[in-house]
Design a protein around this motif. Structure first.
Motif, PDB file in Angstrom:
ATOM      1  N   SER A   1       0.935  -1.028   0.021  1.00  0.00           N
ATOM      2  CA  SER A   1      -0.123  -0.053  -0.095  1.00  0.00           C
ATOM      3  C   SER A   1       0.877   1.282   0.014  1.00  0.00           C
ATOM      4  O   SER A   1       1.856   1.226   0.723  1.00  0.00           O
ATOM      5  CB  SER A   1      -1.255   0.140   1.377  1.00  0.00           C
ATOM      6  OG  SER A   1      -1.533   1.340   1.287  1.00  0.00           O
TER       7      SER A   1
ATOM      8  N   ARG B   1       3.105   6.337   5.450  1.00  0.00           N
ATOM      9  CA  ARG B   1       2.900   6.673   6.834  1.00  0.00           C
ATOM     10  C   ARG B   1       4.159   5.942   7.577  1.00  0.00           C
ATOM     11  O   ARG B   1       4.673   6.672   8.553  1.00  0.00           O
ATOM     12  CB  ARG B   1       1.757   5.985   7.587  1.00  0.00           C
ATOM     13  CG  ARG B   1       0.429   6.792   7.356  1.00  0.00           C
ATOM     14  CD  ARG B   1      -0.847   5.998   8.023  1.00  0.00           C
ATOM     15  NE  ARG B   1      -1.076   4.617   7.633  1.00  0.00           N
ATOM     16  CZ  ARG B   1      -1.844   4.091   6.646  1.00  0.00           C
ATOM     17  NH1 ARG B   1      -2.603   4.917   6.053  1.00  0.00           N
ATOM     18  NH2 ARG B   1      -2.173   2.939   6.610  1.00  0.00           N
TER      19      ARG B   1
ATOM     20  N   ARG C   1      -5.504   7.762  -1.052  1.00  0.00           N
ATOM     21  CA  ARG C   1      -4.842   7.797   0.269  1.00  0.00           C
ATOM     22  C   ARG C   1      -5.599   6.878   1.444  1.00  0.00           C
ATOM     23  O   ARG C   1      -5.242   6.645   2.535  1.00  0.00           O
ATOM     24  CB  ARG C   1      -4.923   9.327   0.680  1.00  0.00           C
ATOM     25  CG  ARG C   1      -6.474   9.804   0.944  1.00  0.00           C
ATOM     26  CD  ARG C   1      -5.871  11.318   0.972  1.00  0.00           C
ATOM     27  NE  ARG C   1      -5.660  11.931  -0.121  1.00  0.00           N
ATOM     28  CZ  ARG C   1      -4.924  12.715  -0.332  1.00  0.00           C
ATOM     29  NH1 ARG C   1      -4.269  13.405   0.662  1.00  0.00           N
ATOM     30  NH2 ARG C   1      -4.638  13.301  -1.565  1.00  0.00           N
TER      31      ARG C   1
ATOM     32  N   SER D   1       3.830  12.391   3.350  1.00  0.00           N
ATOM     33  CA  SER D   1       2.248  12.500   3.091  1.00  0.00           C
ATOM     34  C   SER D   1       2.205  11.553   1.890  1.00  0.00           C
ATOM     35  O   SER D   1       2.971  11.156   1.134  1.00  0.00           O
ATOM     36  CB  SER D   1       1.930  13.963   2.589  1.00  0.00           C
ATOM     37  OG  SER D   1       2.683  14.218   1.431  1.00  0.00           O
ATOM     38  N   TYR D   2       0.868  11.223   1.998  1.00  0.00           N
ATOM     39  CA  TYR D   2       0.508  10.257   0.756  1.00  0.00           C
ATOM     40  C   TYR D   2       0.718  11.080  -0.724  1.00  0.00           C
ATOM     41  O   TYR D   2       1.158  10.445  -1.583  1.00  0.00           O
ATOM     42  CB  TYR D   2      -1.244   9.901   0.734  1.00  0.00           C
ATOM     43  CG  TYR D   2      -1.396   9.236  -0.354  1.00  0.00           C
ATOM     44  CD1 TYR D   2      -1.443   7.829  -0.621  1.00  0.00           C
ATOM     45  CD2 TYR D   2      -1.942   9.857  -1.606  1.00  0.00           C
ATOM     46  CE1 TYR D   2      -1.835   6.956  -1.706  1.00  0.00           C
ATOM     47  CE2 TYR D   2      -2.591   9.363  -2.690  1.00  0.00           C
ATOM     48  CZ  TYR D   2      -2.334   7.830  -2.669  1.00  0.00           C
ATOM     49  OH  TYR D   2      -2.950   7.131  -3.725  1.00  0.00           O
TER      50      TYR D   2
ATOM     51  N   SER E   1      -0.126   4.355   0.843  1.00  0.00           N
ATOM     52  CA  SER E   1      -0.580   5.151   2.043  1.00  0.00           C
ATOM     53  C   SER E   1       0.117   4.407   3.108  1.00  0.00           C
ATOM     54  O   SER E   1       0.635   5.284   4.167  1.00  0.00           O
ATOM     55  CB  SER E   1      -2.064   5.060   2.206  1.00  0.00           C
ATOM     56  OG  SER E   1      -2.632   4.047   2.161  1.00  0.00           O
TER      57      SER E   1
ATOM     58  N   TRP F   1       3.253   9.504  -3.558  1.00  0.00           N
ATOM     59  CA  TRP F   1       2.564   9.106  -4.875  1.00  0.00           C
ATOM     60  C   TRP F   1       3.442   9.881  -5.818  1.00  0.00           C
ATOM     61  O   TRP F   1       3.636   9.418  -6.925  1.00  0.00           O
ATOM     62  CB  TRP F   1       1.088   9.645  -4.740  1.00  0.00           C
ATOM     63  CG  TRP F   1       0.199   9.050  -5.813  1.00  0.00           C
ATOM     64  CD1 TRP F   1      -0.229   7.875  -6.106  1.00  0.00           C
ATOM     65  CD2 TRP F   1      -0.310   9.693  -7.051  1.00  0.00           C
ATOM     66  NE1 TRP F   1      -0.960   7.781  -7.356  1.00  0.00           N
ATOM     67  CE2 TRP F   1      -0.957   8.668  -7.959  1.00  0.00           C
ATOM     68  CE3 TRP F   1      -0.171  11.478  -7.336  1.00  0.00           C
ATOM     69  CZ2 TRP F   1      -1.484   9.285  -9.011  1.00  0.00           C
ATOM     70  CZ3 TRP F   1      -0.641  11.384  -8.833  1.00  0.00           C
ATOM     71  CH2 TRP F   1      -1.510  10.616  -9.327  1.00  0.00           C
TER      72      TRP F   1
END
Length: 262
Positions: free
Chosen positions: A35, A41, A73, A46-47, A37, A51
């Motif tokens: 993942s 973390r 996210r 930040s997502y 997201s 990305w």
């Protein structure tokens, strides 16, 4: 070089671009967690930052390093490809060998493929779009030269350069190059029959849209794991109904494409 290597480690060769430990760590985290997201973390990102980093890496390799399913996210599935695992593993191997001998580092970096791999991991540019490919054609003119850059899966980007620039950069068919395009130079249309003077007309699918107070940032999947970013006014994004999953045509004038080489 003594002591333990830490997260601030970067590698350079002959003054070239830096190889980023953070990018290798991001690939590894996505591989483990499945993942983007969750990986963000773990790494304190930040997502959006994660990305964007993944998009940048995918654009600089012949094949994507990470492929992601919709979910954003909130947690869509993501998978690291064989190319991505090879890239991260290559960096870790170099990291492990640094204390042993610089000779091993030189051996690891030998060869065009290895140089391309490390250059792509470390390259940074102010242009929102940086897409790596190989030169498919060079057509000289009286003043300017047309250069076609193949990005994979039939997608090509055409650039118009001066003959002097082509010679100075050593641009030849089969050689690698990076296409740099400002997001504000990317025009979007949903009319597939539109007639335009723009040399580059690429069909794609909207992958993401981020709205600001005045502008919207649109990410377009153009195939082959490559993504183009366009910055349009919020009013235009709404008028054209630019929503994720929708088809769109990317228009870029050839003179707006800048080519870079290692």
């Amino acid at each position: 070089m003594g002591g333990e290597l830490d997260g601030l480690l970067t590698l350079t060769r002959d003054g070239g671009p830096r190889v980023s430990l953070e990018r290798a760590a991001l690939i590894e985290a996505v591989a483990e967690l499945g993942s983007i997201s969750a990986a963000a973390r773990r790494l304190g990102l930040s997502y959006r930052a994660a990305w964007d980093a993944i998009q940048a890496m995918n654009n600089l390799f012949d094949r994507p390093l990470i492929v992601a399913a919709p979910g954003g996210r909130v947690g869509g599935a993501a998978e690291v490809t064989a190319e991505g695992r090879a890239a991260a593993l290559a960096f870790r191997r170099v990291q492990a060998e640094l204390e042993a001998a610089f000779a091993k580092l030189d051996a690891t970096l030998a060869g065009d493929r290895a140089r391309d791999l490390f250059w792509s991991l470390g390259m940074k540019t102010s242009a929102r779009n940086a897409l790596r490919g190989r030169i498919a054609a060079v057509t000289p003119g009286a003043v300017n030269t047309e250069v076609v850059l193949a990005l994979g899966e039939g997608v090509e980007i055409v650039a118009i350069l001066t003959r002097g620039s082509v010679e100075e950069l050593g641009l030849e068919v089969g050689g690698p190059a990076i296409a740099l395009i400002q997001s504000t130079d990317v025009i979007l249309t949903v009319d597939v029959g539109v007639r335009t003077s723009a040399r580059n007309q690429i069909r794609g699918v909207i992958a993401d849209r981020q709205d600001g107070a005045v502008n919207s940032e649109i990410a377009i999947d153009i195939g082959g794991g490559k993504t183009l970013i366009a910055t349009v006014t919020l009013e235009s994004a709404r008028a054209l109904a630019l929503e994720p999953g929708g088809p769109v045509t990317v228009l870029v004038k050839a003179p707006h494409v800048i080519l870079a080489v290692e």
